[in-house]
Design a protein around this motif. Structure first.
Motif, PDB file in Angstrom:
ATOM      1  N   GLY A  11       0.816  -1.207   0.000  1.00 45.80           N
ATOM      2  CA  GLY A  11       0.000   0.000   0.000  1.00 45.80           C
ATOM      3  C   GLY A  11       0.849   1.255   0.000  1.00 45.80           C
ATOM      4  O   GLY A  11       0.528   2.232  -0.686  1.00 45.80           O
ATOM      5  N   LEU A  12       1.956   1.225   0.750  1.00 44.43           N
ATOM      6  CA  LEU A  12       2.849   2.383   0.793  1.00 44.43           C
ATOM      7  C   LEU A  12       3.475   2.629  -0.577  1.00 44.43           C
ATOM      8  O   LEU A  12       3.544   3.778  -1.044  1.00 44.43           O
ATOM      9  CB  LEU A  12       3.937   2.155   1.836  1.00 44.43           C
ATOM     10  N   LEU A  13       3.904   1.561  -1.240  1.00 44.90           N
ATOM     11  CA  LEU A  13       4.509   1.702  -2.568  1.00 44.90           C
ATOM     12  C   LEU A  13       3.486   2.220  -3.583  1.00 44.90           C
ATOM     13  O   LEU A  13       3.803   3.071  -4.416  1.00 44.90           O
ATOM     14  CB  LEU A  13       5.086   0.359  -3.031  1.00 44.90           C
ATOM     15  N   LEU A  14       2.262   1.731  -3.490  1.00 45.67           N
ATOM     16  CA  LEU A  14       1.215   2.196  -4.400  1.00 45.67           C
ATOM     17  C   LEU A  14       0.900   3.670  -4.160  1.00 45.67           C
ATOM     18  O   LEU A  14       0.726   4.452  -5.103  1.00 45.67           O
ATOM     19  CB  LEU A  14      -0.052   1.353  -4.224  1.00 45.67           C
ATOM     20  N   GLY A  15       0.830   4.056  -2.887  1.00 47.00           N
ATOM     21  CA  GLY A  15       0.562   5.453  -2.552  1.00 47.00           C
ATOM     22  C   GLY A  15       1.675   6.369  -3.023  1.00 47.00           C
ATOM     23  O   GLY A  15       1.420   7.428  -3.615  1.00 47.00           O
ATOM     24  N   LEU A  16       2.910   5.963  -2.780  1.00 46.45           N
ATOM     25  CA  LEU A  16       4.049   6.757  -3.248  1.00 46.45           C
ATOM     26  C   LEU A  16       4.045   6.870  -4.767  1.00 46.45           C
ATOM     27  O   LEU A  16       4.320   7.937  -5.322  1.00 46.45           O
ATOM     28  CB  LEU A  16       5.363   6.118  -2.776  1.00 46.45           C
ATOM     29  N   GLY A  17       3.736   5.765  -5.442  1.00 47.21           N
ATOM     30  CA  GLY A  17       3.700   5.783  -6.896  1.00 47.21           C
ATOM     31  C   GLY A  17       2.630   6.719  -7.436  1.00 47.21           C
ATOM     32  O   GLY A  17       2.873   7.486  -8.374  1.00 47.21           O
ATOM     33  N   ALA A  18       1.438   6.677  -6.819  1.00 41.82           N
ATOM     34  CA  ALA A  18       0.343   7.535  -7.276  1.00 41.82           C
ATOM     35  C   ALA A  18       0.701   9.010  -7.124  1.00 41.82           C
ATOM     36  O   ALA A  18       0.556   9.805  -8.068  1.00 41.82           O
ATOM     37  CB  ALA A  18      -0.932   7.220  -6.490  1.00 41.82           C
ATOM     38  N   TYR A  19       1.189   9.391  -5.957  1.00 38.53           N
ATOM     39  CA  TYR A  19       1.504  10.793  -5.717  1.00 38.53           C
ATOM     40  C   TYR A  19       2.726  11.246  -6.506  1.00 38.53           C
ATOM     41  O   TYR A  19       2.819  12.416  -6.910  1.00 38.53           O
ATOM     42  CB  TYR A  19       1.696  11.053  -4.222  1.00 38.53           C
ATOM     43  N   ALA A  20       3.669  10.328  -6.751  1.00 34.16           N
ATOM     44  CA  ALA A  20       4.830  10.687  -7.570  1.00 34.16           C
ATOM     45  C   ALA A  20       4.407  10.968  -9.016  1.00 34.16           C
ATOM     46  O   ALA A  20       4.882  11.927  -9.641  1.00 34.16           O
ATOM     47  CB  ALA A  20       5.871   9.567  -7.532  1.00 34.16           C
TER      48      ALA A  20
ATOM     49  N   TRP B  77       1.430  12.006 -10.011  1.00 36.13           N
ATOM     50  CA  TRP B  77       0.740  13.299  -9.993  1.00 36.13           C
ATOM     51  C   TRP B  77       1.734  14.451  -9.860  1.00 36.13           C
ATOM     52  O   TRP B  77       1.515  15.527 -10.421  1.00 36.13           O
ATOM     53  CB  TRP B  77      -0.269  13.337  -8.850  1.00 36.13           C
ATOM     54  N   GLY B  78       2.830  14.222  -9.135  1.00 32.82           N
ATOM     55  CA  GLY B  78       3.800  15.285  -8.934  1.00 32.82           C
ATOM     56  C   GLY B  78       4.571  15.665 -10.185  1.00 32.82           C
ATOM     57  O   GLY B  78       4.917  16.835 -10.376  1.00 32.82           O
ATOM     58  N   VAL B  79       4.841  14.684 -11.049  1.00 32.67           N
ATOM     59  CA  VAL B  79       5.615  14.971 -12.265  1.00 32.67           C
ATOM     60  C   VAL B  79       4.722  15.084 -13.498  1.00 32.67           C
ATOM     61  O   VAL B  79       5.219  15.228 -14.614  1.00 32.67           O
ATOM     62  CB  VAL B  79       6.697  13.895 -12.499  1.00 32.67           C
ATOM     63  N   LEU B  80       3.409  15.053 -13.307  1.00 30.68           N
ATOM     64  CA  LEU B  80       2.485  15.142 -14.436  1.00 30.68           C
ATOM     65  C   LEU B  80       2.672  16.411 -15.272  1.00 30.68           C
ATOM     66  O   LEU B  80       2.465  16.369 -16.491  1.00 30.68           O
ATOM     67  CB  LEU B  80       1.047  15.044 -13.927  1.00 30.68           C
ATOM     68  N   PRO B  81       3.064  17.555 -14.673  1.00 30.99           N
ATOM     69  CA  PRO B  81       3.312  18.736 -15.513  1.00 30.99           C
ATOM     70  C   PRO B  81       4.329  18.486 -16.624  1.00 30.99           C
ATOM     71  O   PRO B  81       4.218  19.061 -17.716  1.00 30.99           O
ATOM     72  CB  PRO B  81       3.838  19.770 -14.511  1.00 30.99           C
ATOM     73  N   LEU B  82       5.316  17.627 -16.376  1.00 32.76           N
ATOM     74  CA  LEU B  82       6.305  17.304 -17.402  1.00 32.76           C
ATOM     75  C   LEU B  82       5.626  16.641 -18.606  1.00 32.76           C
ATOM     76  O   LEU B  82       5.990  16.899 -19.759  1.00 32.76           O
ATOM     77  CB  LEU B  82       7.379  16.373 -16.830  1.00 32.76           C
TER      78      LEU B  82
ATOM     79  N   LEU C 124       6.627  17.907  -5.400  1.00 32.14           N
ATOM     80  CA  LEU C 124       7.270  17.605  -6.677  1.00 32.14           C
ATOM     81  C   LEU C 124       6.874  18.621  -7.742  1.00 32.14           C
ATOM     82  O   LEU C 124       7.710  19.034  -8.561  1.00 32.14           O
ATOM     83  CB  LEU C 124       6.902  16.190  -7.131  1.00 32.14           C
ATOM     84  N   GLN C 125       5.603  19.038  -7.739  1.00 31.91           N
ATOM     85  CA  GLN C 125       5.159  20.063  -8.690  1.00 31.91           C
ATOM     86  C   GLN C 125       5.938  21.360  -8.473  1.00 31.91           C
ATOM     87  O   GLN C 125       6.329  22.033  -9.431  1.00 31.91           O
ATOM     88  CB  GLN C 125       3.662  20.310  -8.527  1.00 31.91           C
ATOM     89  N   PHE C 126       6.144  21.722  -7.219  1.00 32.58           N
ATOM     90  CA  PHE C 126       6.914  22.913  -6.867  1.00 32.58           C
ATOM     91  C   PHE C 126       8.335  22.818  -7.418  1.00 32.58           C
ATOM     92  O   PHE C 126       8.853  23.757  -8.037  1.00 32.58           O
ATOM     93  CB  PHE C 126       6.936  23.063  -5.348  1.00 32.58           C
ATOM     94  N   ILE C 127       8.974  21.662  -7.230  1.00 35.62           N
ATOM     95  CA  ILE C 127      10.348  21.455  -7.700  1.00 35.62           C
ATOM     96  C   ILE C 127      10.403  21.526  -9.225  1.00 35.62           C
ATOM     97  O   ILE C 127      11.301  22.151  -9.806  1.00 35.62           O
ATOM     98  CB  ILE C 127      10.890  20.108  -7.186  1.00 35.62           C
ATOM     99  N   VAL C 128       9.442  20.880  -9.891  1.00 40.77           N
ATOM    100  CA  VAL C 128       9.396  20.902 -11.354  1.00 40.77           C
ATOM    101  C   VAL C 128       9.230  22.337 -11.860  1.00 40.77           C
ATOM    102  O   VAL C 128       9.904  22.760 -12.811  1.00 40.77           O
ATOM    103  CB  VAL C 128       8.254  20.004 -11.875  1.00 40.77           C
ATOM    104  N   ALA C 129       8.328  23.092 -11.222  1.00 43.58           N
ATOM    105  CA  ALA C 129       8.071  24.464 -11.659  1.00 43.58           C
ATOM    106  C   ALA C 129       9.327  25.323 -11.595  1.00 43.58           C
ATOM    107  O   ALA C 129       9.625  26.088 -12.519  1.00 43.58           O
ATOM    108  CB  ALA C 129       6.965  25.089 -10.804  1.00 43.58           C
TER     109      ALA C 129
END
Length: 299
Positions: A9-18, A20-25, A250-255
């Motif tokens: 569950g932790l890996l799935l949660g991290l994967g989902a949010y990761a 979403w975090g890099v989706l702007p790319l 992650l969105q903040f870092i990408v921006a």
């Protein structure tokens, strides 16, 4: 719950949010396809994937059993909210406002708490109230110094907050609800894409690589949502609450680091206050979870 289930569950949660975090790319990788067209492709190809998943898992009887007039009305409302959220987010990324978008998703958890109190009658713990107050100061500072982008942050935070509220109140599981929402959004999306194709202005059909990118929007959209739903089933709510800050970070870092959006002193002040509010909120959630764990069970 076994350790393996929790770890998964932790890996799935991290994967989902990761994701979403890099989706702007990914949206930038589409090469400037207009936001409304990206949204339409997102909806159409997501439905194609979800139909395959629901069929493979043999979930159609459960989906049909959950469908009532009230359920459909609420899912129509949630579909409109998530479409609004997606459209503003894509537009923000394409118009160099990813920082404002990430701020919206930092505010969102605090909006969820406020809606829980105002609509669901949930009680606010003391430190949750402090967290909301600190974050509110950040929003006020943003309103004073950067009113031109405040609408982006607030629209994203409120649309996703109310989306979560509606989905919490509707009697259907995550997969079935997402499938019906997407199905409701598909007819107008298809009509829009057909009109664009007839006018010769659509992005789909000319370049094979771009076609593949647009089709892959279905996976990029549906996969993290399904991963999140499974993570929510396996993980304690407090753990999931901590993970939700990964995506806007992650969105903040990408921006800043990738897109080169200017980081002004006001941004540092606002994000500092929002992060402080989120940190207080997360700390209070962990503290409450530990207190419940230590509480003796009464037979």
């Amino acid at each position: 719950m076994t350790n393996n289930a929790a770890r998964g569950g932790l890996l799935l949660g991290l994967g989902a949010y990761a994701i979403w975090g890099v989706l702007p790319l990914y949206f930038r990788w589409l090469g400037g396809v207009p936001a409304l067209e990206v949204l339409a492709h997102r909806v159409v190809w997501s439905l194609a994937l979800l139909l395959i998943v629901v069929t493979a898992l043999r979930r159609w009887p459960a989906v049909r059993a959950a469908v009532t007039g009230r359920t459909m009305a609420m899912l129509a409302a949630s579909a409109l909210l998530i479409a609004t959220n997606w459209l503003i987010y894509i537009w923000a990324v394409n118009n160099h406002q990813t920082l404002a978008a990430s701020l919206g998703y930092f505010i969102n958890p605090l909006v969820n708490v406020a809606l829980g109190v105002a609509v669901l009658g949930e009680r606010l713990r003391r430190w949750q109230g402090v967290a909301i107050a600190v974050a509110a100061v950040g929003v006020i500072a943003m309103a004073i110094g950067a009113i031109e982008t405040l609408w982006i942050s607030l629209t994203l935070a409120l649309s996703f907050g109310f989306y979560g509220l509606v989905r919490k109140m509707v009697a259907i599981d995550s997969l079935g609800g997402l499938t019906i929402e997407t199905a409701l959004l598909t007819p107008p999306s298809l009509i829009y894409l057909l009109i664009m194709a007839e006018g010769g202005g659509g992005a789909f059909g000319g370049d094979a690589v771009l076609n593949a990118k647009l089709v892959a929007l279905g996976i990029v959209t549906a996969a993290p949502l399904l991963m999140f739903a499974e993570a929510a089933r396996r993980l304690p709510y407090s753990t999931l609450g901590l993970l939700q800050y990964l995506a806007p970070t992650l969105q903040f870092i990408v921006a800043v680091a990738v897109f080169g959006e200017p980081l002004r002193p006001l941004h540092l002040l606002v994000f500092g206050l929002i992060w402080a509010g989120c940190a207080l909120f997360a700390w209070d959630g962990l503290r409450a979870a530990r207190a419940r764990a230590r509480k003796p069970v009464v037979a």
